[in-house]
Design an enzyme around this catalytic site. Structure first.
Site, PDB file in Angstrom:
ATOM      1  N   LYS A  81      20.303  -6.538 -12.430  1.00 47.04           N
ATOM      2  CA  LYS A  81      20.514  -5.337 -13.238  1.00 47.04           C
ATOM      3  C   LYS A  81      19.212  -4.544 -13.335  1.00 47.04           C
ATOM      4  CE  LYS A  81      22.876  -7.729 -16.443  1.00 47.04           C
ATOM      5  NZ  LYS A  81      23.690  -7.892 -17.670  1.00 47.04           N
ATOM      6  N   TYR A 110      -0.618  -6.559  -5.412  1.00 45.18           N
ATOM      7  CA  TYR A 110      -1.525  -5.589  -4.790  1.00 45.18           C
ATOM      8  C   TYR A 110      -2.867  -5.483  -5.520  1.00 45.18           C
ATOM      9  CZ  TYR A 110       1.797  -3.844  -1.332  1.00 45.18           C
ATOM     10  OH  TYR A 110       2.635  -3.727  -0.252  1.00 45.18           O
ATOM     11  N   ASN A 131       6.085   1.661   4.879  1.00 47.40           N
ATOM     12  CA  ASN A 131       5.964   0.943   6.151  1.00 47.40           C
ATOM     13  C   ASN A 131       6.798  -0.340   6.207  1.00 47.40           C
ATOM     14  OD1 ASN A 131       4.322  -0.558   4.519  1.00 47.40           O
ATOM     15  ND2 ASN A 131       2.446  -0.241   5.687  1.00 47.40           N
TER      16      ASN A 131
HETATM   17  P1  RTP Z   1      -0.437  -4.569   5.009  1.00 43.49           P
HETATM   18  O1  RTP Z   1      -1.068  -5.882   4.615  1.00 43.49           O
HETATM   19  O2  RTP Z   1       0.803  -4.257   4.228  1.00 43.49           O
HETATM   20  O3  RTP Z   1      -0.313  -4.372   6.479  1.00 43.49           O
HETATM   21  O4  RTP Z   1      -1.423  -3.475   4.540  1.00 43.49           O
HETATM   22  P2  RTP Z   1      -2.984  -3.613   4.611  1.00 43.49           P
HETATM   23  O5  RTP Z   1      -3.446  -4.711   3.699  1.00 43.49           O
HETATM   24  O6  RTP Z   1      -3.390  -3.631   6.035  1.00 43.49           O
HETATM   25  O7  RTP Z   1      -3.312  -2.193   4.031  1.00 43.49           O
HETATM   26  P3  RTP Z   1      -3.887  -1.743   2.636  1.00 43.49           P
HETATM   27  O8  RTP Z   1      -4.813  -0.638   2.966  1.00 43.49           O
HETATM   28  O9  RTP Z   1      -4.330  -2.896   1.797  1.00 43.49           O
HETATM   29  O10 RTP Z   1      -2.608  -1.106   1.957  1.00 43.49           O
HETATM   30  C1  RTP Z   1      -1.579  -1.876   1.416  1.00 43.49           C
HETATM   31  C2  RTP Z   1      -0.316  -1.062   1.501  1.00 43.49           C
HETATM   32  O11 RTP Z   1      -0.524   0.169   0.820  1.00 43.49           O
HETATM   33  C3  RTP Z   1       0.228   1.197   1.429  1.00 43.49           C
HETATM   34  N1  RTP Z   1      -0.658   2.307   1.734  1.00 43.49           N
HETATM   35  N2  RTP Z   1      -0.394   3.542   1.354  1.00 43.49           N
HETATM   36  N3  RTP Z   1      -0.551   6.327   0.884  1.00 43.49           N
HETATM   37  C4  RTP Z   1      -1.492   5.739   1.594  1.00 43.49           C
HETATM   38  O12 RTP Z   1      -2.379   6.353   2.088  1.00 43.49           O
HETATM   39  C5  RTP Z   1      -1.401   4.293   1.800  1.00 43.49           C
HETATM   40  N4  RTP Z   1      -2.270   3.528   2.439  1.00 43.49           N
HETATM   41  C6  RTP Z   1      -1.805   2.276   2.390  1.00 43.49           C
HETATM   42  C7  RTP Z   1       0.850   0.643   2.671  1.00 43.49           C
HETATM   43  O13 RTP Z   1       2.214   0.349   2.361  1.00 43.49           O
HETATM   44  C8  RTP Z   1       0.077  -0.635   2.920  1.00 43.49           C
HETATM   45  O14 RTP Z   1       0.888  -1.575   3.580  1.00 43.49           O
END
Ligand code: RTP
Length: 130
Positions: free
Chosen positions: A16, A31, A94
């Site tokens: 829900k 995160y 993604n």
């Molecule tokens: P992942 O493990 O998911 O592949 O990602 P990562 O740690 O390589 O990348 P990171 O920079 O830690 O970012 C985590 C997630 O944040 C989202 N993101 N949004 N709006 C933006 O510019 C942005 N940049 C990153 C993405 O969903 C990323 O997987």
């Protein structure tokens, strides 16, 4: 219909709205490494916006190979044939996550699962596949 299970049944389960919304604190924990990033709030709201399918994969080199299957963080840079390369378009959507190293994997698995929820089994395939 032929089945190896005698008592197959179905039940209806619904998460829900409060169940989904309460994911917010959990998303922030997942995160926590991105706390200082400008997209942190949006990212946590997104992770809490609906149900997710959480999995633990086990196998030789699976951390690195899992990331290879998933593709680069930015779908615009991920190769065709990877999950993001074929199915995603923008970095904020993604579609899939995979731990980026042994330490993160350990932390993330313990955040999402209790030890007794993890199943490890040895395949019986040779009995069933000819
Ligand atoms: P992942 O493990 O998911 O592949 O990602 P990562 O740690 O390589 O990348 P990171 O920079 O830690 O970012 C985590 C997630 O944040 C989202 N993101 N949004 N709006 C933006 O510019 C942005 N940049 C990153 C993405 O969903 C990323 O997987």
């Amino acid at each position: 219909h032929l089945s190896v299970f005698n008592q197959m049944e179905r039940t209806f389960i619904a998460i829900k709205p409060d169940g989904v919304q309460r994911g917010l604190g959990f998303a922030q924990q997942h995160y926590h490494g991105a706390k200082e990033r400008p997209f942190f709030n949006g990212l946590c709201n997104f992770l809490s916006s609906g149900p997710v399918v959480a999995m633990v994969w086990e196998g030789e080199g699976v951390i690195r190979y899992g990331r290879k299957l998933i593709g680069a963080t930015d779908p615009q840079k991920s190769e065709p044939g990877t999950i993001r390369g074929d199915l995603a378009v923008v970095v904020g959507r993604n579609i899939i996550h995979g731990s980026d190293g042994a330490e993160t994997a350990k932390d993330e698995i313990s955040l999402w699962f209790k030890p007794e929820e993890l199943v490890s089994y040895t395949s019986n395939a040779e009995k069933w596949i000819y």
